[in-house]
Design an enzyme around this catalytic site. Structure first.
Site, PDB file in Angstrom:
ATOM      1  CD  GLU A 249      -3.085  -0.834   0.143  1.00 52.35           C
ATOM      2  OE1 GLU A 249      -3.917  -1.737  -0.069  1.00 52.35           O
ATOM      3  OE2 GLU A 249      -3.110   0.249  -0.469  1.00 52.35           O
ATOM      4  NE  ARG A 253      -3.837   3.037  -0.620  1.00 54.13           N
ATOM      5  CZ  ARG A 253      -5.053   3.006  -0.085  1.00 54.13           C
ATOM      6  NH1 ARG A 253      -5.620   4.129   0.286  1.00 54.13           N
ATOM      7  NH2 ARG A 253      -5.685   1.866   0.106  1.00 54.13           N
ATOM      8  CG  ASP A 382      -5.810  -7.299  -7.741  1.00 58.93           C
ATOM      9  OD1 ASP A 382      -4.723  -7.509  -7.167  1.00 58.93           O
ATOM     10  OD2 ASP A 382      -6.701  -6.581  -7.247  1.00 58.93           O
ATOM     11  CD  GLU A 516     -10.950  -1.830  -8.317  1.00 61.38           C
ATOM     12  OE1 GLU A 516      -9.950  -1.581  -7.606  1.00 61.38           O
ATOM     13  OE2 GLU A 516     -12.127  -1.609  -7.955  1.00 61.38           O
TER      14      GLU A 516
END
Length: 627
Positions: A249, A253, A382, A516
């Site tokens: 993360e 980010r 993913d 998404e």
């Protein structure tokens, strides 16, 4: 030779000695002084200069063994000298044998392989010389900044599109102003209770929304707000914290957001901060295999994995979603370590057998073996697949290994996971130990955009087929929105028990402002210009405004099938970074962040394409240079 000829100042020029070997008293006295000074100088050098013991041993024993003898207390100098000689001979023999083996291996190689190795060695030396070159005040390589094309766009000519694009910018302004007013400096906003919110994903690092929103502010030309955010980053963004963070993360980010802000604006503070944070993440790779830990204490450098992750495994979507950012960190810092870390991950994966060509979600960083055989193109898996494709695209299509890995994985996904419902909806199921679970997550809906993005480079004339697949997945994900009461998509939806594209479990009915589906609409619009994708995007805008907008910002909802929204009171940072950015680009012209110059990381932070300097990426990883 007479001493007098060596010391001419001792003789009287106008007068010859009675004999060549006789000296007067004064001459003898001067000569004695000279010899005394010489002896004093010698002994002073022996006993007071550095390494005097080595000098003594060299003068008196013709060996370095005395120093060893002094340290070890061995009685015999000669024994040590003999032992040292034997060690030297043994080393010579070992080096000789190694040279013979290398020579034999070289003779067995093809001429083109030898030539390639020589070229790689030359490039390595050249790279090392470049990394030692000029540096700025932050001890970073001096880089001439050139803004890539399409950093900002222009207003669309079509009036309706222009109006819708302006509306999305207004949504961004409202979300940003609400954060500024109620949660400035916090990671995220609670828009209902109008206060700050911090997730434990970031430890005690602050300002996630600020960093995540930087590039969106710039792209939408909200320059005053961008400057305010820049000032906060310069003065307040601090990574010197004694706290545990999610490597994944924080990378997508913070590192991604800072890199993107640098490439868009050219402001050096963003490059400096991105590299500083990247260096703090490097200890995560200190595992037996080099597969990084999921969690890392930024102060101690101690890492660990999520306790729930299949016997202490690392997660595919986490360790597999570092490549884009770390390649750019190597470029901007001149430090090859970042690129080497992510290339090593590929080496580990290449050595492993893949069940039916699939990549399980769990990998043990100690043993280098798969954990539980659970495969998903949604959560836990993913963005690994996304980064294989984008690594190839970002390398100016020179990363052939990344390309092959992506298309091989997509082929296995199509064979084992992609299915069609009785109602004609194409979906991507999950695979658990050989059994399919007919569930598709909201996170999986990014795959429509990914497959469309990669269709042009597909092997064996598969471009048309892959575009059809992408369109079918986009339609399925739109149906997951259209079949809810609020016209917002659930976290996951199923294709069993007589239902299609509907969430049947209460813990799968929430919507947390995820991007998404909008992401796939944006890619499909860019590649097809089919107006339905803009129409579907506008449907989502209307639902967001009606059900997620509250007095203090935008909030997720707990049940998209309920007649009225029950807000979860969190404005996620990715709503500003991804959802609103993709919506804005959906209603922008194609030359705004064009795909042939930019690649989006999995947090929608645009990074420019690079030209990799090496001819074979796995054997030489940098530094890349901007296209």
């Amino acid at each position: 030779m007479p001493v007098a000829t060596l010391l001419p100042f001792t003789a009287t020029p106008s007068r010859k000695s009675a004999s060549p070997t006789s000296f007067r008293l004064t001459e003898k006295f001067i000569l004695l002084l000279v010899f005394s000074a010489f002896i004093t100088l010698c002994f002073g050098a022996i006993f007071f200069l550095p390494d005097s013991s080595k000098l003594l041993s060299g003068v008196f024993f013709h060996s370095s063994a005395v120093e060893t003898n002094t340290r070890t207390g061995t009685d015999s100098v000669s024994n040590i000298a003999i032992g040292t000689d034997e060690k030297i001979l043994a080393k010579i023999r070992k080096d000789h044998e190694k040279a013979l083996v290398e020579a034999k291996d070289t003779l067995q190689k093809r001429p083109d392989e030898i030539k390639q190795e020589i070229q790689n060695d030359k490039e390595k030396v050249s790279q090392e010389n470049r990394w030692k070159g000029a540096r700025n005040d932050n001890n970073l390589p001096v880089i001439e900044y050139v803004r890539p094309p399409g950093a900002t766009g222009h207003e669309p000519a079509d009036p309706e599109t222009k109006e819708r694009r302006a509306k999305i910018k207004e949504m961004m302004k409202f979300a940003w102003d609400s954060y500024k007013r109620y949660a400035w400096g916090s990671n995220e906003l609670r828009p209902v209770s109008k206060q700050g919110h911090s997730s434990n994903l970031f430890g005690s690092i602050k300002g996630a929304t600020i960093v995540d929103a930087l590039d969106t502010l710039y792209i939408m030309e909200m320059y005053e707000d961008f400057d305010m955010a820049t000032e906060w980053v310069e003065k307040n963004l601090d990574f010197n914290v004694n706290a545990e963070v999610s490597v994944f993360e924080v990378n997508i980010r913070f590192v991604g957001g800072l890199l993107s802000a640098y490439y868009l604006s050219g402001k050096e503070v963003f490059r400096k901060k991105a590299i500083e944070l990247g260096e703090k993440l490097l200890p995560a790779f200190k595992t037996p295999t080099g597969i990084p830990w999921a969690l890392l204490n930024l102060k101690s450098g101690i890492g660990r994995n999520w306790p729930w992750a299949s016997g202490g495994s690392s997660i595919l979507a986490e360790y597999g979603t570092l490549h884009l950012e770390f390649m750019h960190l190597s470029k901007l810092s001149g430090n090859p370590a970042f690129a080497e870390k992510v290339m090593n991950i590929r080496k580990v994966l290449n050595r492993l057998d893949k069940p039916q060509g699939l990549y399980p979600n769990y990998l043990n960083p100690n043993s280098g073996q798969w954990g539980q055989h659970h495969v998903s193109v949604g959560g836990l898996g993913d963005s690994f697949y996304e980064y294989l494709l984008k690594a190839w695209l970002m390398s100016d299509k020179t990363d052939d290994e990344g390309k092959k890995l992506y298309y091989d994985a997509l082929k296995a996904i199509e064979t084992s996971l992609i299915r069609k419902s009785s109602g004609g909806l194409t979906y991507i199921a999950e695979w658990k130990g050989g059994l399919l679970e007919h569930k598709m997550g909201h996170l999986t809906c990014f795959a429509g955009g990914m497959i469309a993005l990669g269709a042009d480079g597909a092997p064996e004339d598969q471009t048309g087929h892959q575009m059809e697949q992408a369109a079918e997945i986009a339609r399925t994900c739109h149906e997951s929105y259209a079949r809810t009461t609020l016209k917002l998509g659930p976290e996951a939806f199923r294709f069993d028990g007589g239902v299609e594209a509907i969430a049947t479990r209460q813990n799968e009915k929430y919507f947390i402002l995820r991007p998404e589906v909008i992401e796939t609409y944006m890619y499909m619009w860019r590649f097809t210009h089919d107006p339905k994708y803009r129409d579907w995007g506008w449907e989502a805008v209307q639902a967001l405004e009606k059900y997620c907008r509250v007095d203090g910002g935008y909030s997720g909802v707990r049940d998209v099938y309920a007649s009225s929204p029950n807000h979860d009171d969190v404005q996620q940072s990715f709503y500003l970074a991804e959802t609103l950015k993709y919506l804005y680009l959906l209603f922008s012209d194609d030359d705004h962040l064009p795909f042939d110059h930019w690649v989006f990381n999995t947090e929608a932070h645009p990074l420019p394409c690079l030209v990799i300097s090496s001819t074979t990426l796995p054997s030489s990883v940098g530094p890349p240079v901007l296209q």
